[in-house]
Design a protein around this motif. Structure first.
Motif, short mmCIF file in Angstrom:
data_model
loop_
_atom_site.label_atom_id
_atom_site.label_comp_id
_atom_site.label_asym_id
_atom_site.label_seq_id
_atom_site.Cartn_x
_atom_site.Cartn_y
_atom_site.Cartn_z
N ASP A 47 6.44 3.84 4.74
CA ASP A 47 5.85 4.97 4.48
C ASP A 47 5.00 4.76 3.12
O ASP A 47 5.40 5.25 2.02
CB ASP A 47 6.70 6.16 4.19
N GLU A 48 4.12 3.99 3.30
CA GLU A 48 3.27 3.54 1.87
C GLU A 48 2.59 4.84 1.12
O GLU A 48 2.73 4.75 -0.20
CB GLU A 48 2.10 2.83 2.53
N ALA A 49 2.28 5.74 1.61
CA ALA A 49 1.69 6.90 0.86
C ALA A 49 2.58 7.58 -0.10
O ALA A 49 2.43 7.70 -1.07
CB ALA A 49 0.94 7.83 1.92
N LYS A 50 3.86 7.56 0.68
CA LYS A 50 4.83 8.14 -0.05
C LYS A 50 5.63 7.36 -1.13
O LYS A 50 5.62 8.01 -2.19
CB LYS A 50 6.06 8.65 1.09
N MET A 51 5.36 6.08 -0.69
CA MET A 51 5.73 5.31 -1.85
C MET A 51 5.12 5.26 -2.91
O MET A 51 5.39 5.23 -4.14
CB MET A 51 6.06 3.78 -1.36
N LEU A 52 3.66 5.21 -2.81
CA LEU A 52 2.69 5.18 -3.77
C LEU A 52 2.73 6.69 -4.70
O LEU A 52 2.76 6.71 -5.90
CB LEU A 52 1.30 4.94 -3.20
N ILE B 83 7.47 -8.46 1.66
CA ILE B 83 8.06 -9.04 2.62
C ILE B 83 8.06 -8.22 3.92
O ILE B 83 8.40 -8.63 4.94
CB ILE B 83 9.52 -9.18 2.04
N LEU B 84 7.85 -6.95 3.90
CA LEU B 84 7.84 -6.05 5.10
C LEU B 84 6.43 -5.93 5.55
O LEU B 84 6.34 -5.74 6.61
CB LEU B 84 8.23 -4.39 4.47
N ARG B 85 5.33 -6.13 4.60
CA ARG B 85 3.94 -5.82 5.07
C ARG B 85 3.54 -7.09 5.95
O ARG B 85 3.01 -6.87 7.06
CB ARG B 85 3.23 -5.88 3.94
N HIS B 86 4.18 -8.27 5.64
CA HIS B 86 3.94 -9.63 6.34
C HIS B 86 4.69 -9.57 7.50
O HIS B 86 4.45 -10.68 8.26
CB HIS B 86 3.53 -10.51 5.45
N ARG B 87 5.72 -8.61 7.70
CA ARG B 87 6.76 -8.97 8.82
C ARG B 87 6.01 -8.38 10.28
O ARG B 87 5.49 -7.15 10.07
CB ARG B 87 8.03 -8.50 8.44
N HIS B 88 6.06 -8.97 11.02
CA HIS B 88 5.82 -8.49 12.55
C HIS B 88 6.53 -7.31 12.90
O HIS B 88 7.78 -7.45 12.62
CB HIS B 88 5.75 -9.38 13.60
#
Lengths: 341, 257, 247
Positions: free
Chosen positions: C226-231, C240-245
């Motif tokens: 949940d990128e928005a929340k993280m930021l 490691i998560l972004r580039h994982r399928h």
């Protein structure tokens, strides 16, 4: 102001060892009674801090020289006198052991001069009285400077007394006092400035840090005054002891240099004159007056020794030194040889 | 110094108490010589030399430290030739005054006592030294204080150094600090040290600290200790009572026999 | 020894200067779980950790270890079952040798000498540092120091391991070793950290804190995506998560 072993007689060194050992036991007991576990790491780390702070210098305006923190006063402000004394003692012990700064036998003197006076005299009697609870301003600065001066003056005077009482250095008492006290007046001002600067900063940044931990400060001035009295009596005892021990040492060395049988006949005159002189000066303390009471060469307490003995002494001394070195060298060579095989 | 303390030689394996007592006996022996004695002190150099050799302690590092500490003794000792000018010794046509003789004595004593103290540390290590002190009756609180002080010396020292470096990098020249800067830098270091003490306490408390620092003892006095201390102390007594060097010299130069 | 859980019930804490550091935190961690606590600087992680072994006492709410709330009376027992590894190993390794340091806890528990020896040896072996036992701690590398600090806590045989920033200041190899070590433990692990990639690899659950409250909780892969929340809370999605399928 660290005294070295080489200038201290065993009598003086031993006495001061006894005095400081007693103080360490007493302070350790007091700190234990406070039963604050936090003190153990706090004292250790603050000791390390003082060690470091003594190496940080600041420039003294308009003189071109520099100064640093002594430590005794600020430690007392932070830890109370008992813990502060123990910390100072530990700092001086480590300095003596690892950095050859002040000797082992002189350690008792050094701890007393640099630990007792700031913690038990300068802080409670001068600093507290003037500064009260002021954490900045004229009160703080004048209190720090005055307390540092008093602490150092007493310490420097301690050095003079202990050195003179030891009778190893020839510096007459008066000259030594005139040398030491003014120097330490200047050092006191500098140390006072350093202490005040640090206290003022801490007071601004974190005022609660300046309340001694668990408040182990003496409730009244009685123990302080008592301590002062005891130390005064002890110092007096050392000084008077010195008068007699110095005389013993003196006699002993005379016997040693002139007492060899083969010279007895020829040196009788000197011996007799010496005895007379001793009688005459026996009521005088024998420090500081050596030059003035010795009227002529012949009456010197340390007469010129037969050249043969002197040469043999030098030759023998050098050879012994060489032999000592050789023993060490052989041992070392043996060890390395054994390691190789 | 610390590395030396962890070497493993027969000397290092001796109990700390033995070495402390012998070193103190040595220092007292040195100090008890009369003030004009020089030659009789010479045999005592055997003690530091033998210890350095058998403990694998490099003489250079000890000598450097001794030289570094010399100025104070030199300063006070140098007055002796000034105040004590009577002739004490004549060699041929040269006379040596008592002052110079006692000055030489001071410097010899200084070299002996300081090197002995340094060697004690180098062949024992702070850890065993503090344990030995405690076993000899020093209050535990003080022994622990020495340990903690020594432990955090490096940590706080490094922190102070980093702070000074950062101030110097932002100021012209590398001279001493101005008083104001000094006050806040040192005050800062003080506060950081106190915070650290707090954290250390926290970590001690979380492992059950109750005011007592406990250490597992693994030393015992053996016959080696008795021989070491006894042998050296006997040697000191002999040297103290008979001037070996002078005797040797007289025998060699053939006079006064 | 009972395998214990740890539970926070509406934990609140204010510092003496009235700063509110924790505002009503509640969660429960079961035995053997590996949980990460993440959050930006000043989110309250360190304050929270200091409550887990009773160094700080809550102004409101409670911390339960097993079923016991932490109080003055239970604090000694709590400290036996909760081991804390501090952020700066220099604060934790205060004894003159590695052995003495690891033995500090067992000796305080008044264990007999043979038992102390056994525990120290076992703990040092566990972290692979047995060869350092006679060394002074300040001469060690950062990785070695960290390992010894962990051994010092392991020697007290805690049920719950609390760690503050265990991977900070480590080089990649040291960090990898630490992660292997941590995933091999069977104790409950509570790890406060900024190292989100490590969290993804070795933690089953993550608790995200901000301003003294819990703002997200769940499996690391879910929470971090949940990128928005993280930021919003001063964090980001680990590479490691972004580039994982997506699976």
């Amino acid at each position: 102001m660290h005294m070295a072993d080489a200038l201290i007689s065993p009598a003086v060194g031993g006495t001061m060892w006894a005095v400081t050992s007693g103080l360490i036991f007493w302070c350790a007991k007091k700190v234990k009674q406070a039963a604050d576990d936090r003190l153990v790491p706090m004292m250790g780390v603050l000791g390390a801090f003082i060690f470091t702070a003594q190496m940080i210098n600041f420039s003294i305006p308009a003189t071109g020289s520099s100064g640093h923190l002594g430590g005794g006063l600020i430690l007392t402000a932070l830890l109370g006198p008992y813990a502060a004394f123990l910390v100072m003692a530990s700092v001086l012990t480590v300095q003596a052991l690892f950095f050859a700064d002040g000797g082992l036998l002189a350690l008792g003197c050094n701890i007393f001069n640099l630990g007792f006076f700031p913690a038990f005299v300068a802080y409670p009697l001068i600093y507290r009285m003037i500064a009260k609870d002021a954490k900045s301003g004229v009160r703080l600065w004048s209190a720090s400077i005055l307390a540092a001066i008093v602490g150092l003056q007493l310490g420097a005077f301690g050095v003079v007394l202990e050195t003179t009482a030891s009778g190893i250095s020839d510096l007459p008492f008066g000259t030594f006092v005139l040398l030491m006290q003014p120097i330490h007046l200047a050092i006191g001002v500098v140390e006072g400035l350093a202490t005040a600067a640090v206290v003022a900063f801490v007071a601004r940044a974190r005022p609660e840090a300046l309340v001694p931990i668990s408040g182990i400060a003496p409730k009244s001035l009685r123990p302080v005054v008592l301590g002062l009295l005891v130390s005064a009596v002890l110092l007096g005892a050392v000084v008077s002891w010195f008068a007699s021990s110095q005389l013993d040492g003196l006699e002993w060395s005379i016997k040693k240099t002139t007492g060899q049988e083969e010279f007895q006949g020829s040196d009788d005159g000197i011996h007799a004159g010496l005895a007379k002189l001793q009688e005459k000066t026996a009521f005088l303390p024998d420090y500081g007056f050596k030059k003035s009471v010795e009227p002529d060469e012949r009456a010197e307490p340390w007469p010129a020794v037969n050249a043969g003995t002197s040469v043999s002494g030098i030759v023998g001394g050098l050879i012994t030194l060489a032999v000592a070195g050789l023993i060490g060298y052989i041992l070392k060579a043996q060890r390395t040889a054994r390691k190789k095989t | 110094m610390d590395e030396l303390g962890r070497l493993d030689t027969p000397l290092h394996r001796l109990d700390a108490r033995t070495k402390i007592i012998t070193t103190v006996a040595f220092i007292v022996a040195v100090m008890s010589f009369p003030r004009y004695e020089v030659s009789a002190l010479m045999p005592l150099f055997v003690f530091p030399f033998v210890l350095m050799a058998s403990g694998n302690i490099p003489a250079g590092s000890i000598l450097r430290k001794v030289a570094f500490a010399a100025p104070f003794a030199l300063f006070v000792g140098l007055f002796n030739p000034w105040f004590d000018q009577h002739a004490a010794l004549t060699i041929g046509s040269h006379t040596i005054s008592g002052g110079w003789l006692s000055f030489a004595s001071i410097m010899v004593r200084f070299a002996l006592t300081v090197s002995a103290a340094l060697i004690l540390v180098a062949c024992t290590g702070i850890h065993h030294l503090c344990a030995g002190l405690e076993q000899l009756g020093v209050p535990r609180l003080f022994a622990v204080q020495l340990l903690f002080l020594y432990r955090y010396l490096f940590v706080i020292g490094e922190e102070g150094l980093r702070m000074i470096r950062s101030v110097q990098m932002r100021s012209t020249g590398s001279g001493p600090l101005r008083l104001r800067t000094y006050g806040s830098l040192t005050g800062h270091l003080l506060l950081r040290s106190m915070d650290r003490a707090q954290r250390i306490y926290c970590s001690m408390a979380s492992r059950g600290f109750d005011g007592q620092v406990r250490v597992l003892r693994r030393t015992a006095l053996g016959w080696r200790d008795v021989i070491f201390a006894g042998g050296w102390i006997a040697f000191f007594i002999i040297v103290r009572n008979w001037n070996l060097a002078d005797g040797l010299g007289r025998w060699l130069t053939g006079c006064g026999l | 020894m009972s395998k214990q859980t740890i539970e926070l019930k509406n934990l609140c804490f204010s510092y003496p200067d009235k700063t509110e550091a924790l505002r009503g935190i509640s969660f429960r961690i079961g035995y053997g779980e590996s949980v990460a606590i993440v959050g930006g600087n000043g989110a309250g992680k360190s304050t929270l950790l200091q409550h887990l072994n009773g160094y700080l006492m809550p102004s409101n709410g409670s911390v339960l270890v097993g079923d016991q709330p932490i109080t003055r009376e239970t604090i000694a027992a709590v400290r036996r079952s909760v081991g804390v590894v501090f952020q700066d190993p220099d604060d934790q390794l205060f004894m003159p040798t590695v052995f003495d340091d690891v033995a500090f806890g067992p000796l305080n528990a008044r264990l007999p000498p043979e038992e102390v020896e056994r525990r120290v040896t076992a703990a040092l072996e566990r972290v692979g540092m047995l060869h350092l036992r006679e060394r002074p701690p300040y001469k060690l590398s950062a990785g070695e120091k960290r390992a010894v600090a962990i051994a010092a806590v392991l020697a007290t045989e805690p049920d719950i391991l609390v760690m503050d920033e265990p991977s900070s200041n480590l080089d990649p190899r040291g960090r990898r070793r630490l992660m292997n070590l941590l995933s091999g433990f069977e104790q409950t692990r509570i790890i406060a950290t900024h190292d989100l990639e490590m969290v993804v690899e070795i933690c089953q659950r993550v608790i995200v804190m901000d301003h003294g409250t819990v703002v997200a909780e769940g499996r690391p892969a879910d929470v971090f995506m949940d990128e928005a929340k993280m930021l919003r809370h001063g964090l980001e999605c680990p590479h490691i998560l972004r580039h994982r399928h997506p699976h």
